[in-house]
Design a protein around this motif. Structure first.
Motif, short mmCIF file in Angstrom:
data_model
loop_
_atom_site.label_atom_id
_atom_site.label_comp_id
_atom_site.label_asym_id
_atom_site.label_seq_id
_atom_site.Cartn_x
_atom_site.Cartn_y
_atom_site.Cartn_z
N LEU A 1 5.81 -4.73 -2.94
CA LEU A 1 6.89 -5.72 -2.89
C LEU A 1 6.76 -6.75 -4.01
N LEU B 1 5.81 -9.64 -9.66
CA LEU B 1 5.31 -8.34 -9.21
C LEU B 1 6.35 -7.24 -9.42
N GLY C 1 -3.18 -5.60 -5.54
CA GLY C 1 -2.54 -4.30 -5.30
C GLY C 1 -2.80 -3.26 -6.37
N LYS C 2 -3.93 -3.34 -7.04
CA LYS C 2 -4.22 -2.36 -8.11
C LYS C 2 -4.41 -0.96 -7.50
N LYS D 1 -11.23 -6.01 -11.63
CA LYS D 1 -10.94 -7.40 -11.29
C LYS D 1 -11.81 -8.34 -12.12
N LEU E 1 7.00 -11.13 0.40
CA LEU E 1 5.77 -10.52 0.95
C LEU E 1 5.53 -10.96 2.38
N PRO F 1 -1.45 -10.78 -2.37
CA PRO F 1 -0.92 -10.00 -1.23
C PRO F 1 -2.04 -9.51 -0.32
N GLY F 2 -3.20 -9.19 -0.90
CA GLY F 2 -4.34 -8.75 -0.09
C GLY F 2 -4.74 -9.83 0.90
N VAL G 1 -2.16 -9.99 3.68
CA VAL G 1 -2.32 -8.89 4.65
C VAL G 1 -3.42 -9.24 5.64
N1 ATP Z 1 2.93 -6.14 -3.88
C1 ATP Z 1 2.45 -5.75 -2.71
N2 ATP Z 1 3.29 -5.45 -1.70
C2 ATP Z 1 2.81 -5.07 -0.51
N3 ATP Z 1 1.52 -4.97 -0.20
C3 ATP Z 1 0.64 -5.25 -1.16
C4 ATP Z 1 1.06 -5.64 -2.47
N4 ATP Z 1 -0.04 -5.86 -3.21
C5 ATP Z 1 -1.08 -5.60 -2.43
N5 ATP Z 1 -0.69 -5.24 -1.20
C6 ATP Z 1 -1.56 -4.91 -0.07
O1 ATP Z 1 -2.70 -5.72 -0.22
C7 ATP Z 1 -3.86 -5.02 0.18
C8 ATP Z 1 -4.90 -5.06 -0.93
O2 ATP Z 1 -4.41 -4.28 -2.01
P1 ATP Z 1 -5.39 -3.44 -2.96
O3 ATP Z 1 -6.59 -2.99 -2.22
O4 ATP Z 1 -4.56 -2.41 -3.61
O5 ATP Z 1 -5.78 -4.55 -3.98
P2 ATP Z 1 -6.78 -4.44 -5.21
O6 ATP Z 1 -6.18 -5.26 -6.29
O7 ATP Z 1 -7.07 -3.03 -5.53
O8 ATP Z 1 -8.05 -5.16 -4.65
P3 ATP Z 1 -9.55 -5.06 -5.19
O9 ATP Z 1 -9.54 -5.52 -6.61
O10 ATP Z 1 -10.29 -5.96 -4.29
O11 ATP Z 1 -9.98 -3.62 -5.05
C9 ATP Z 1 -3.44 -3.62 0.54
O12 ATP Z 1 -3.33 -3.55 1.93
C10 ATP Z 1 -2.08 -3.48 -0.08
O13 ATP Z 1 -1.28 -2.65 0.69
#
Ligand code: ATP
Length: 818
Positions: free
Chosen positions: A510, A531, A570-571, A672, A703, A733-734, A737
């Protein structure tokens, strides 16, 4: 919609396309543009128009059932996708930024941000070849099998002794009896309390009744007021009538029709393929002999005419040049003009140097000016797709635009068209054989009439041999030539290097549109991308090339992308979404995942070989490297030394070099903490670096709303989303959640009818989490400024580029920029 409507839409799209093509390919090449802003506006306009065409064509391609039309539409669609990617690449090169803001263009064209969203074609999934589908099925089976064997085993009833089983039943039974007893005790206590209360008397009873009435009436009134208010809101169009929340019958029928159309497409497609084979065979049998005879007569005629004109027999054109087709090639006026121009140029080049020098001297000043202008302006890069688009458009105009289809209500394939197409193919096939025979015949004629022994042909043959051997390249060694794909997949899955992609789609990522981008830039403030910009960029760089083979081969090639951003932006989710949208296989080469696997140098080589081999065979494929910084650590932290995170540092870039345009394999790194890596080697490996920001206000609002709903929460007016979005600045977003999961529990969901969710409930858990601090964000931004694109942008902004430019272009460049 009917097939006729789609045909009409198709015609409309080509009208737009023809306008765009005339603008893109004017009769006279446009002069280089001096003003960067004007040039960018032009690019942006083209980009937006192409995206609109892309959206429409994608829809049309999805619904049209006529197999031949579908082929033409698909070719144009691929061309449009490729052109969109080229324009994006051009914007990046000219603006030195991965993100572009087009709110002003949208405003000018009266479009909404949704119109700029990159559609993800459905044919990425549907049009897979049978072979590829089988391979994918095989992989899914292996993944399922490994999942089943690896999943924790259910309670092993067999291993439990009888005593243990009895004990467990006793424990459960006692607990049940205990609960029952407690309930009885509670009821007894309540009854005792009731009997113990004194007789209230009539006055007391009346008072109690009034009290109950008061409460009840209040409750009823409030309920009625709420119903009335809701009705009013629906009447005013401020709220949605619940009856529209369910899909209406028309929607359901439309969906059923869509499914029906897809089945028809498949059926018609198969029918078409069968016809193609039958007609080709028929043509070969019936017309092959006549075609061959006519060709031979024509070629013999040419031999004689040449001999009459020049006194000797001509040389037969080589096979590489097209053989006898070259003699009878019909050239259009444009080609002829080009040829004449090329000849003239050649002649002028051959002229003595002295003359040229004189001319040069005479025109020295003028020439200088021209050169300066050339250097000062911005020009579009050459395109690999515009010619395809022209061909596609011409096919539409020649065949389809004016075709009378009143007799083809079912939209079946047209036999005459297949014949026309296949006749050319068969002609080409026959020409090769005829050429071989005629070459022989010509040699005999020469021998008989001119007494020439055909030395030339021999010379040619020698040449050919030489060139062939010169082209020989070292082939990559196949270390697993004796193994089947299935066994390789099995091993990779067992080692955890080949994984099942998570079930997320890109639309689940999102984020709101960035509405103020251009306004901020006009005021010299660099806007933070939203985003939704990230979503767009990844659609362009990853999903579209991975989805279409032709686009991947011809569009600017991107082999590796690095997603950098704070934790929780959300990567990982994006990596999985890319795999889902393109049906790509997911390989995990993260340093932590590969640690301890395939030890030693030969083990490492084998691992990379297997991953890249299977990735190519199962393409499209994504090779994911989580914590990509670890591979390029400046200094490996003590606690990670044992894992040897840098073991892939040298070999992975080598394997990357072997990826060619035809291999739909993409490496995606996520990090990160890019600061701890050596920036030079990191940037060398990842040609695209996408910095993912924390969400802005608009994205946070969306979000919160969507994530709460997804968790089962109800968003009512009691929940002040605006304030929640405002105070959650800095949270990713993390984080959101996590907070939503702690607040919107199962219990809380049940309580919602009486006690709707409020913003205050989310504040306390939010406060317990650290947001992305300003320093962390600044550090990431500063790091990005040191990447190649970041550096270029800073250079362009500070005008350093002009100082370094050659002295000639200096003044004009500055003027241009001003
Ligand atoms: N833009 C977004 N819309 C909806 N949900 C999101 C979005 N960005 C992240 N999320 C949710 O946030 C949570 C964390 O996302 P994710 O694990 O992909 O982050 P990351 O950047 O890979 O974190 P890390 O660097 O700690 O590994 C997940 O549950 C994901 O579904």
């Amino acid at each position: 919609m009917s097939q006729r409507t789609y045909s009409q839409q198709w015609a409309d799209v080509h009208l737009q396309l023809s306008r765009l093509l005339t603008e893109e390919l004017p009769a006279e090449p446009p002069r280089p543009e001096k003003d960067r802003v004007v040039f960018f506006q032009r690019l942006a306009m083209f980009y937006v128009h192409y995206i609109q065409i892309f959206r429409q064509l994608e829809k049309i391609y999805d619904q049209v059932v006529h197999p031949q039309k579908r082929r033409v539409i698909r070719a144009v669609l691929d061309g449009v996708i490729g052109r969109v990617l080229e324009l994006k690449n051009e914007m990046v090169e000219k603006e030195f930024s991965e993100y572009h803001y087009m709110d002003d263009v949208l405003h000018d064209l009266k479009l909404t941000p949704a119109d700029l969203e990159i559609p993800l074609p459905r044919y990425f999934f549907i049009d897979c070849s049978k072979e590829l589908l089988e391979r994918k099925m095989m992989l899914t089976d292996i993944l399922k099998m490994v999942e089943v064997t690896e999943s924790p085993e259910p309670l092993m009833a067999k291993d439990m002794s009888q005593e243990e089983a009895i004990k467990m039943i006793q424990v459960v039974e006692r607990a049940r009896q205990g609960r029952l007893r407690a309930k009885l005790n509670e009821e007894n206590r309540n009854m005792n309390r009731m009997y113990r209360t004194k007789d209230p008397g009539t006055a007391g009873i009346e008072l109690a009744a009034v009290c109950i009435q008061k409460v009840w009436r209040g409750y009823i009134q409030r309920k009625m007021a709420k119903i009335a208010r809701d009705e009013e809101m629906i009447f005013l169009g401020m709220a949605m009538d619940p009856k529209y929340k369910l899909p209406c019958p028309a929607e359901i029928t439309a969906e059923a029709n869509d499914a029906c159309t897809r089945i028809k497409q498949e059926e018609y497609g198969e029918d078409y393929q069968k016809s193609v084979v039958a007609i080709t065979n028929q043509l070969r049998d019936v017309e092959g002999h006549d075609i061959s005879k006519t060709m031979k007569d024509q070629i013999r005629q040419w031999f004689i005419e040449c001999r009459d004109a020049t006194g000797s027999f001509p040389d037969f054109p080589d096979e590489e040049d097209g053989g006898s087709a070259l003699i009878f090639a019909e050239k259009d006026p444009k080609q002829l003009m080009e040829e004449i121009a090329a000849k003239e140029e050649e002649e002028s080049n051959n002229k003595p140097k002295g003359k040229e020098e004189k001319k040069e001297k005479g025109k020295k000043d003028k020439g200088k000016d021209d050169e300066e202008e050339e250097e000062a302006g911005l020009k579009m890069l050459p395109s690999a797709f515009l010619s395809d688009l022209e061909v596609g458009h011409k096919t539409f105009v020649d065949f389809w635009q004016t075709r009378n289809e009143s007799r083809n209500f079912n939209q079946r394939h047209e036999v005459e068209l297949i014949k026309e197409e296949k006749r050319k193919v068969i002609e080409a096939e026959i020409r090769v054989q005829v050429d071989e025979q005629m070459r022989q015949e010509l040699a005999e004629w020469k021998l008989a009439v001119d007494k020439d022994k055909g030395g030339k042909a021999k010379g040619n043959a020698k040449k050919k041999k030489g060139s062939k051997s010169g082209k020989k390249k070292k082939k990559e060694k196949d270390l697993t030539s004796d193994r089947t794909l299935e066994s390789l997949c099995q091993e990779l899955v067992e080692q955890g290097l080949l994984k099942q992609a998570g079930n997320v789609r890109l639309q689940d990522y999102l984020g709101d549109y960035s509405y103020l981008g251009t306004t901020l830039r006009q005021n010299d403030i660099e806007p933070m991308p939203s985003l939704s910009d990230v979503r767009q960029v990844l659609s362009l760089y990853a999903i579209l090339p991975l989805g279409s083979q032709l686009v991947h081969e011809k569009a600017p090639l991107i082999k590796a992308i690095l997603l950098a951003g704070p934790a929780g932006v959300g990567k990982k989710m994006l990596v999985h979404a890319i795999c889902q949208e393109t049906g790509a296989s997911l390989f995990d080469l993260s340093p932590l995942n590969t640690a301890g696997k395939y030890p030693g140098k030969s083990g490492l080589a084998m691992m990379l070989h297997m991953v890249f081999k299977v990735a190519r065979l199962l393409q499209p494929s994504v090779i994911w490297i989580e914590d990509a910084e670890k591979m390029f650590y400046k200094k490996v932290p003590k606690e990670e030394k044992e894992l040897d995170p840098k073991r892939l540092k040298k070999d992975l870039p080598k394997s990357l070099k072997l990826i060619k345009g035809e291999d739909r394999v993409l490496i995606i790194g996520t990090t990160k903490d890019p600061l701890s890596a050596d920036i030079k080697s990191l940037c060398k490996m990842y040609s695209k670096i996408i910095l993912i920001p924390r969400p802005d206000y608009g994205s946070r609002y969306i979000l919160w709303k969507q994530l709460i709903k997804k968790q089962g929460g109800e968003v009512t007016r009691a929940l002040d989303l605006s304030s929640l979005a405002k105070i959650s600045d800095g949270y990713t977003p993390g984080h959101m959640v996590r907070v939503i999961q702690t607040v919107v529990t199962k219990r809380r969901i049940l309580q919602q009818t009486n006690r709707p969710l409020t913003a205050a409930e989310f504040v306390a858990p939010l406060a317990k989490i650290d947001p992305v601090f300003q320093e962390e964000e600044e550090a990431l931004k500063n790091w990005y400024a040191k990447t190649p694109l970041g550096k270029k942008r800073i250079k362009a902004a500070t005008g350093k580029e002009e100082e370094e430019a050659p002295v000639k272009g200096k003044d004009t460049k500055k003027k241009g920029k001003k």
